[in-house]
Write a protein that holds these residues in place. Structure first.
Motif, mmCIF file in Angstrom:
data_model
loop_
_atom_site.group_PDB
_atom_site.id
_atom_site.type_symbol
_atom_site.label_atom_id
_atom_site.label_comp_id
_atom_site.label_asym_id
_atom_site.label_seq_id
_atom_site.Cartn_x
_atom_site.Cartn_y
_atom_site.Cartn_z
ATOM 1 N N VAL A 100 0.650 -0.934 0.075
ATOM 2 C CA VAL A 100 -0.279 0.055 -0.157
ATOM 3 C C VAL A 100 0.883 1.277 0.392
ATOM 4 O O VAL A 100 0.897 2.532 -1.260
ATOM 5 N N ALA A 101 1.685 1.044 1.067
ATOM 6 C CA ALA A 101 2.859 2.104 1.078
ATOM 7 C C ALA A 101 3.433 3.123 0.012
ATOM 8 O O ALA A 101 3.333 4.273 -0.919
ATOM 9 N N GLU A 102 3.721 1.017 -0.817
ATOM 10 C CA GLU A 102 4.938 1.983 -2.353
ATOM 11 C C GLU A 102 3.773 2.384 -3.108
ATOM 12 O O GLU A 102 4.175 3.421 -4.196
ATOM 13 N N ASP A 103 2.356 1.791 -3.260
ATOM 14 C CA ASP A 103 1.760 2.491 -4.293
ATOM 15 C C ASP A 103 1.577 3.944 -3.725
ATOM 16 O O ASP A 103 0.847 4.742 -5.146
ATOM 17 N N VAL A 104 0.645 3.925 -2.938
ATOM 18 C CA VAL A 104 0.099 5.436 -2.419
ATOM 19 C C VAL A 104 1.554 6.581 -2.609
ATOM 20 O O VAL A 104 1.387 7.677 -3.108
#
Ligand code: ADP
Length: 249
Positions: A100-104
């Motif tokens: 999730v963090a990489e995506d955001v």
């Protein structure tokens, strides 16, 4: 002041000859929230894709799209994409990083921000969508509603002044829909929301635009348009139940 969104006589024909937009024009002022309605195939998604230049194929498109006065042409694409955040209908089209963090973080990284600023934007955006601890989670294990929130977080992390949403509440359960609406209401950006969720339009959008067969067939006050049963039925829509309960006694 320039409108946040200005569409002028926009036409678009897909490669196979389908005329998806046949001369669409409207303006949306800064800070407004507008619902875009219309039956399946009326051109809503095609229109939204023009707003950040995903479809400015020079062969198929005619007319103009301006964001805060700046024309969405190839030469301005980078500035346009900084201003317009587009949330796709299907979260799986938008999410592609393992966590999730990489995506955001992907959007802010594309903007060329320093790593420390990117991290802060990710933290803030995940908190905004109510998923503050989701950074390390695997994107593909999330529920549908969580994926939608992560998509919105990815867009919010870029801090766009214009937010364009394609069917943001489809396949959310009632609680998910309620929470998503509350979240949208808090966002100060100019919003254009394509949806079949008429309750969302009644609750969030003072103005609605109805598209059918690639043209604007109505543009005005949401309660007026949505109460007009012949208009709604003529364009594959229906008067939402929420309006039936509003008659004064
Ligand atoms: P909506 O979002 O209102 O359902 P769309 O913008 O998806 O409408 O579609 C408008 C019209 O363009 C429809 O007739 C649809 O079949 C057609 N269309 C959409 N995408 C494509 C494509 N990639 N190639 C050809 N025709 C398309």
């Amino acid at each position: 002041m320039n409108p946040a969104i200005e569409i002028q006589n926009l036409r678009y024909r897909y490669h196979d000859g389908t005329e998806a937009l046949r001369g669409v024009s409207f303006r949306i002022n800064s800070g407004d929230c507008v619902g875009l309605l219309g039956p399946n195939g009326s051109g809503k998604s095609t229109l939204l894709l023009h707003l950040n230049g995903i479809l400015p194929d020079n062969h198929g498109a005619h007319g103009a799209v301006r964001i805060h006065g700046l024309e969405a042409t190839h030469k301005n694409l980078e500035s346009i994409r900084r201003q317009v955040g587009l949330v796709f209908q299907d979260p799986d089209d938008q999410l592609f990083c393992p966590t999730v963090a990489e995506d955001v973080a992907f959007g802010p990284q594309q903007l060329g921000l320093a790593q420390v600023e990117v991290k802060e934007r990710v933290r803030k955006a995940l908190a905004q969508v109510g998923l503050p601890d989701f950074g390390p989670r695997a994107t593909h294990h999330l529920s549908h509603g969580e994926k939608r929130r992560v998509c919105l977080a990815g867009v919010l992390a870029c801090e766009p002044s214009v937010l364009v949403l394609d069917e943001p509440t489809s396949d959310l359960d009632p609680r998910g829909r309620r929470e998503f609406k509350a979240l949208l209401r808090e966002l100060p950006a100019t919003k254009l929301i394509a949806t079949h969720d008429l309750e969302l339009v009644v609750e969030l959008c003072p103005r609605a635009i109805i598209l059918d067969r690639g043209v604007v067939v109505a543009d005005g006050s949401t309660p007026v348009l949505l109460s007009d049963e012949p208009l709604m039925l003529a364009h594959g829509l229906e008067k939402p139940h929420i309006l039936f309960h509003r008659h004064p006694h």
